[in-house]
Design an enzyme around this catalytic site. Structure first.
Site, mmCIF file in Angstrom:
data_model
loop_
_atom_site.group_PDB
_atom_site.id
_atom_site.type_symbol
_atom_site.label_atom_id
_atom_site.label_comp_id
_atom_site.label_asym_id
_atom_site.label_seq_id
_atom_site.Cartn_x
_atom_site.Cartn_y
_atom_site.Cartn_z
ATOM 1 C CG ASP A 20 -1.738 0.794 1.254
ATOM 2 O OD1 ASP A 20 -2.841 1.082 0.599
ATOM 3 O OD2 ASP A 20 -1.521 1.986 2.251
ATOM 4 C CB ALA A 21 1.132 4.005 -1.792
ATOM 5 C CE1 TYR A 22 -0.002 9.085 -1.683
ATOM 6 C CE2 TYR A 22 -1.459 7.601 -2.533
ATOM 7 C CZ TYR A 22 -0.507 8.533 -2.479
ATOM 8 O OH TYR A 22 -1.212 9.275 -3.772
ATOM 9 N NE ARG A 31 -4.882 7.647 5.112
ATOM 10 C CZ ARG A 31 -4.426 7.115 3.837
ATOM 11 N NH1 ARG A 31 -4.806 7.600 2.940
ATOM 12 N NH2 ARG A 31 -4.305 6.096 3.981
ATOM 13 C CB SER A 90 -1.839 2.995 -4.001
ATOM 14 O OG SER A 90 -2.228 4.280 -3.113
ATOM 15 C CG ASN A 91 -7.551 2.733 -1.939
ATOM 16 O OD1 ASN A 91 -8.023 2.167 -2.831
ATOM 17 N ND2 ASN A 91 -8.296 3.225 -0.915
#
Length: 220
Positions: free
Chosen positions: A9-11, A40, A116-117
């Site tokens: 995942d990125a964030y 967030r 990722s989203n």
């Protein structure tokens, strides 16, 4: 277990989502931490609601919309900071252990990817800014399926592209709900519990829980 790919995942996992507000902490004032947390939380809430409604828009639009909401909730924060905060989101800091961990996994012969989203443009900017483009093989964005995590079609992007069974993929995320979705899909999952949060979704638990990504480079 033979793991052919490590997917991240990125964030919140590779990139610090609170770095944008932290860079402008003095200008935002004493509500900075709460402001960042709400930004967030709303960003994620909007993604879940839109997925359930079948009303996809890309993650950048949700990032802007959730920031607008945060400004309304915290009148002490000057809305004139909006552009500066959004600009900072394109160049979020990665966590300090990330470059070495990804490099180590790649040297062991595994494929390294992001799932990722984030929109393709957001992710490309973050990866380039952190100089991770030299170690990351692929970046998968939910934009390809027009649905957000935890839709199974999102996780299937990886297995379809790599022609792998889910159990050959190790998926790392700091978001427990993301870990639940990936576990349900069949990935081997590692929850990066950076803030020592309580466990949840216990019927879809991770294979491992780690405080950071650091231990991954030792073959865990």
């Amino acid at each position: 277990m033979s793991l052919a790919a490590y997917v991240f995942d990125a964030y919140g996992t590779l990139f610090d989502v609170h770095a944008a507000v932290r860079r402008h902490a003095e200008a935002i004032g004493p509500d900075g931490q709460a402001f960042s947390e709400l930004w967030r939380a709303k960003q994620l809430e909007y993604s879940w609601v839109r997925s359930l409604m079948g009303a996809y828009v890309d993650f950048w639009q949700l990032t802007e919309q959730s920031l607008d909401y945060a400004f309304q909730r915290f009148p002490s924060a000057d809305p004139k900071l909006k552009k500066r905060l959004l600009d900072a989101y394109w160049t979020l800091d990665c966590y300090p252990e990330v470059p070495a961990v990804l490099k180590g996994l790649k040297e062991r012969g595994a494929r390294i990817a992001i799932l990722s989203n984030g929109s393709p443009a957001m992710l490309a900017s973050a990866v380039k800014n952190a100089a991770l483009d030299i170690v990351i093989d692929d970046v998968f964005s939910v934009d390809a399926v027009k649905a957000f995590k935890t839709a199974p079609a999102v996780y299937d992007l990886v297995t379809t592209q790599y022609r792998l069974y889910p159990h050959a993929v190790s998926f790392q995320s700091s978001n427990r709900w993301d870990i639940a979705g990936a576990t349900k899909f069949g990935f081997r999952t590692v929850w990066i519990n950076r803030y020592d949060m309580p466990d949840e979704y216990k019927d879809y638990g991770p294979a491992l829980i780690l405080p950071s990504l650091e231990s991954l480079q030792f073959g865990i």
